[in-house]
Design a protein around this motif. Sequence first.
Motif, PDB file in Angstrom:
ATOM      1  N   ASN A  92      36.920 -56.690  28.228  1.00  0.00           N
ATOM      2  CA  ASN A  92      35.624 -56.604  27.948  1.00  0.00           C
ATOM      3  C   ASN A  92      34.824 -57.503  28.856  1.00  0.00           C
ATOM      4  O   ASN A  92      35.487 -58.921  29.080  1.00  0.00           O
ATOM      5  CB  ASN A  92      35.014 -56.658  26.508  1.00  0.00           C
ATOM      6  CG  ASN A  92      35.287 -55.403  25.837  1.00  0.00           C
ATOM      7  OD1 ASN A  92      35.880 -54.399  26.206  1.00  0.00           O
ATOM      8  ND2 ASN A  92      35.041 -55.479  24.621  1.00  0.00           N
ATOM      9  N   VAL A  93      33.792 -57.293  29.392  1.00  0.00           N
ATOM     10  CA  VAL A  93      32.640 -58.181  29.944  1.00  0.00           C
ATOM     11  C   VAL A  93      31.641 -58.370  28.576  1.00  0.00           C
ATOM     12  O   VAL A  93      31.233 -57.655  28.498  1.00  0.00           O
ATOM     13  CB  VAL A  93      32.128 -57.876  31.254  1.00  0.00           C
ATOM     14  CG1 VAL A  93      31.201 -58.903  31.509  1.00  0.00           C
ATOM     15  CG2 VAL A  93      33.198 -57.745  32.199  1.00  0.00           C
ATOM     16  N   ARG A  94      31.197 -59.717  28.655  1.00  0.00           N
ATOM     17  CA  ARG A  94      30.410 -59.871  27.473  1.00  0.00           C
ATOM     18  C   ARG A  94      29.267 -60.879  28.118  1.00  0.00           C
ATOM     19  O   ARG A  94      29.430 -61.864  28.531  1.00  0.00           O
ATOM     20  CB  ARG A  94      31.005 -60.505  26.213  1.00  0.00           C
ATOM     21  CG  ARG A  94      29.875 -61.232  25.366  1.00  0.00           C
ATOM     22  CD  ARG A  94      30.514 -61.796  23.963  1.00  0.00           C
ATOM     23  NE  ARG A  94      29.582 -62.404  23.239  1.00  0.00           N
ATOM     24  CZ  ARG A  94      28.580 -61.975  22.576  1.00  0.00           C
ATOM     25  NH1 ARG A  94      28.512 -60.445  22.366  1.00  0.00           N
ATOM     26  NH2 ARG A  94      27.730 -62.502  21.958  1.00  0.00           N
ATOM     27  N   TRP A  95      27.971 -60.696  27.499  1.00  0.00           N
ATOM     28  CA  TRP A  95      26.944 -61.581  27.881  1.00  0.00           C
ATOM     29  C   TRP A  95      26.108 -61.784  26.826  1.00  0.00           C
ATOM     30  O   TRP A  95      25.957 -61.152  25.745  1.00  0.00           O
ATOM     31  CB  TRP A  95      26.301 -60.947  28.936  1.00  0.00           C
ATOM     32  CG  TRP A  95      25.314 -59.740  28.657  1.00  0.00           C
ATOM     33  CD1 TRP A  95      23.988 -59.555  28.382  1.00  0.00           C
ATOM     34  CD2 TRP A  95      25.518 -58.213  28.778  1.00  0.00           C
ATOM     35  NE1 TRP A  95      23.659 -58.352  27.870  1.00  0.00           N
ATOM     36  CE2 TRP A  95      24.811 -57.601  28.159  1.00  0.00           C
ATOM     37  CE3 TRP A  95      26.921 -57.934  28.911  1.00  0.00           C
ATOM     38  CZ2 TRP A  95      24.812 -56.213  28.130  1.00  0.00           C
ATOM     39  CZ3 TRP A  95      27.093 -56.320  29.032  1.00  0.00           C
ATOM     40  CH2 TRP A  95      26.058 -55.596  28.439  1.00  0.00           C
ATOM     41  N   ASP A  96      25.455 -62.951  26.747  1.00  0.00           N
ATOM     42  CA  ASP A  96      24.540 -63.340  25.919  1.00  0.00           C
ATOM     43  C   ASP A  96      23.420 -64.277  26.513  1.00  0.00           C
ATOM     44  O   ASP A  96      23.790 -65.338  26.747  1.00  0.00           O
ATOM     45  CB  ASP A  96      24.962 -64.125  24.692  1.00  0.00           C
ATOM     46  CG  ASP A  96      24.189 -64.538  23.496  1.00  0.00           C
ATOM     47  OD1 ASP A  96      22.800 -64.248  23.698  1.00  0.00           O
ATOM     48  OD2 ASP A  96      24.669 -65.325  22.524  1.00  0.00           O
ATOM     49  N   ILE A  97      22.079 -63.572  26.839  1.00  0.00           N
ATOM     50  CA  ILE A  97      21.220 -64.310  27.624  1.00  0.00           C
ATOM     51  C   ILE A  97      19.891 -64.423  26.999  1.00  0.00           C
ATOM     52  O   ILE A  97      19.507 -63.606  26.210  1.00  0.00           O
ATOM     53  CB  ILE A  97      20.939 -63.629  28.996  1.00  0.00           C
ATOM     54  CG1 ILE A  97      22.123 -63.430  29.665  1.00  0.00           C
ATOM     55  CG2 ILE A  97      19.683 -64.066  29.643  1.00  0.00           C
ATOM     56  CD1 ILE A  97      22.230 -62.389  30.720  1.00  0.00           C
ATOM     57  N   VAL A  98      19.121 -65.656  26.810  1.00  0.00           N
ATOM     58  CA  VAL A  98      17.956 -66.036  26.075  1.00  0.00           C
ATOM     59  C   VAL A  98      16.854 -66.537  27.196  1.00  0.00           C
ATOM     60  O   VAL A  98      17.438 -67.473  27.796  1.00  0.00           O
ATOM     61  CB  VAL A  98      18.304 -66.933  24.973  1.00  0.00           C
ATOM     62  CG1 VAL A  98      16.768 -67.087  24.327  1.00  0.00           C
ATOM     63  CG2 VAL A  98      19.019 -66.499  23.869  1.00  0.00           C
ATOM     64  N   GLY A  99      15.915 -66.029  27.136  1.00  0.00           N
ATOM     65  CA  GLY A  99      14.807 -66.777  28.042  1.00  0.00           C
ATOM     66  C   GLY A  99      13.547 -66.652  27.269  1.00  0.00           C
ATOM     67  O   GLY A  99      13.253 -65.904  26.301  1.00  0.00           O
ATOM     68  N   TRP A 100      12.513 -67.607  27.486  1.00  0.00           N
ATOM     69  CA  TRP A 100      11.142 -67.758  26.914  1.00  0.00           C
ATOM     70  C   TRP A 100      10.488 -68.092  28.025  1.00  0.00           C
ATOM     71  O   TRP A 100      10.517 -68.984  29.082  1.00  0.00           O
ATOM     72  CB  TRP A 100      11.313 -68.807  25.822  1.00  0.00           C
ATOM     73  CG  TRP A 100      11.733 -70.183  26.018  1.00  0.00           C
ATOM     74  CD1 TRP A 100      13.068 -70.677  25.749  1.00  0.00           C
ATOM     75  CD2 TRP A 100      10.738 -71.086  26.427  1.00  0.00           C
ATOM     76  NE1 TRP A 100      12.933 -72.089  26.114  1.00  0.00           N
ATOM     77  CE2 TRP A 100      11.550 -72.229  26.579  1.00  0.00           C
ATOM     78  CE3 TRP A 100       9.440 -71.400  26.631  1.00  0.00           C
ATOM     79  CZ2 TRP A 100      11.198 -73.495  26.943  1.00  0.00           C
ATOM     80  CZ3 TRP A 100       9.009 -72.670  27.136  1.00  0.00           C
ATOM     81  CH2 TRP A 100       9.894 -73.537  27.228  1.00  0.00           C
ATOM     82  N   TYR A 101       9.075 -67.947  27.664  1.00  0.00           N
ATOM     83  CA  TYR A 101       8.004 -68.549  28.569  1.00  0.00           C
ATOM     84  C   TYR A 101       6.606 -68.700  27.741  1.00  0.00           C
ATOM     85  O   TYR A 101       6.492 -67.837  26.700  1.00  0.00           O
ATOM     86  CB  TYR A 101       7.549 -67.527  29.612  1.00  0.00           C
ATOM     87  CG  TYR A 101       6.461 -68.037  30.684  1.00  0.00           C
ATOM     88  CD1 TYR A 101       6.684 -68.915  31.527  1.00  0.00           C
ATOM     89  CD2 TYR A 101       5.061 -67.601  30.505  1.00  0.00           C
ATOM     90  CE1 TYR A 101       5.767 -69.638  32.589  1.00  0.00           C
ATOM     91  CE2 TYR A 101       4.074 -67.936  31.189  1.00  0.00           C
ATOM     92  CZ  TYR A 101       4.383 -68.844  32.165  1.00  0.00           C
ATOM     93  OH  TYR A 101       3.254 -69.491  33.057  1.00  0.00           O
ATOM     94  N   GLY A 102       5.935 -69.952  27.717  1.00  0.00           N
ATOM     95  CA  GLY A 102       4.872 -70.053  27.002  1.00  0.00           C
ATOM     96  C   GLY A 102       4.819 -71.667  26.782  1.00  0.00           C
ATOM     97  O   GLY A 102       5.294 -72.419  27.513  1.00  0.00           O
ATOM     98  N   GLY A 103       3.769 -71.890  25.839  1.00  0.00           N
ATOM     99  CA  GLY A 103       3.522 -73.303  25.412  1.00  0.00           C
ATOM    100  C   GLY A 103       4.276 -73.910  24.359  1.00  0.00           C
ATOM    101  O   GLY A 103       5.585 -73.520  23.999  1.00  0.00           O
ATOM    102  N   ASP A 104       3.819 -75.101  23.844  1.00  0.00           N
ATOM    103  CA  ASP A 104       4.694 -75.734  22.615  1.00  0.00           C
ATOM    104  C   ASP A 104       4.322 -74.954  21.344  1.00  0.00           C
ATOM    105  O   ASP A 104       5.263 -75.156  20.448  1.00  0.00           O
ATOM    106  CB  ASP A 104       3.993 -77.243  22.434  1.00  0.00           C
ATOM    107  CG  ASP A 104       4.125 -78.070  23.611  1.00  0.00           C
ATOM    108  OD1 ASP A 104       5.343 -77.682  24.274  1.00  0.00           O
ATOM    109  OD2 ASP A 104       3.481 -78.931  23.841  1.00  0.00           O
TER     110      ASP A 104
END
Length: 285
Positions: A92-104
């Motif tokens: 298998n090929v596996r991925w786990d990606i997390v992104g965010w945009y904003g302030g505190d």
Amino acid sequence: MHFLPGHFHFRVAHGFVLIAFASGAVMAAEGVEPPHHVGQQVPTEASTEAMNTQFPPGVIGTGWPMPVMDDQWFGSLLINELEYQLRDGTDNVRWDIVGWYGGDYDRLWIKTEGEWQVEDTRSGVAEAQALYGRLIAPYWDVQVGVRYDMASDEGHNQSRGFGVLGLQGLAPYWFEIEPAVFVSEDGDVSGRLTVSYDLTLTQRLILQPRFDVDAAVQAVPAYQVGKGLASIGFGLRLRYEIYREMAPYIGLVWESSYGETADLLQTAGEKSENVAGVIGARVWL
């Protein structure tokens, strides 16, 4: 006439006071600003305005700059896992990606994870989440949003949506914890808990254990999900940080299904337990 020493000192001090008062009066009459002591804060129009805008006014003191508002926006993208899994059977090929945009305090979170078979490119599972996160305590966000799942088996596609309520934060001793509850479009309730920890062996060599557990309140046979404890996963990944933003790794992953979920998998001719060696990279943008 004889003067006592104390009397003499009083007369001298009194004379200095009179001289200073007279000098100040003359300078004021001529429009000359009296000198200030070295290091003394001189009130200015800006500092006076800063004091008046404080609540309550004048708490900090004169000469201080205006407060800096914590309203700047930032963004981050972490490819936490991008790996090739060597399994006994189909890789298998596996991925786990997390992104965010904003302030505190307020952020938009985007998460996606899944795995796809290498030999049969028409089979695999994937999910994506779009969440609003609000800081409720240091290092802790409450998150609410939506999740979309897609499952494909030899070209036969299925998909469904969820509402999401979860937490994400850093527990004592630097454990990263991420519990979440999901409610599907059909009203099915499930939950997931992910715990990970970065064990620093050297400045560049880091061992990361990761623990995942999934459970469901109702059975959903169409997605091979049984009622109760569905699955447990444990992984060990050893990464070498060439630099902070790039770290190749190797590791070992174990996954096992239980109860009704295991029965559904076995009925479909699939394994209820898998062990895989992994090789991949962790990238931080």
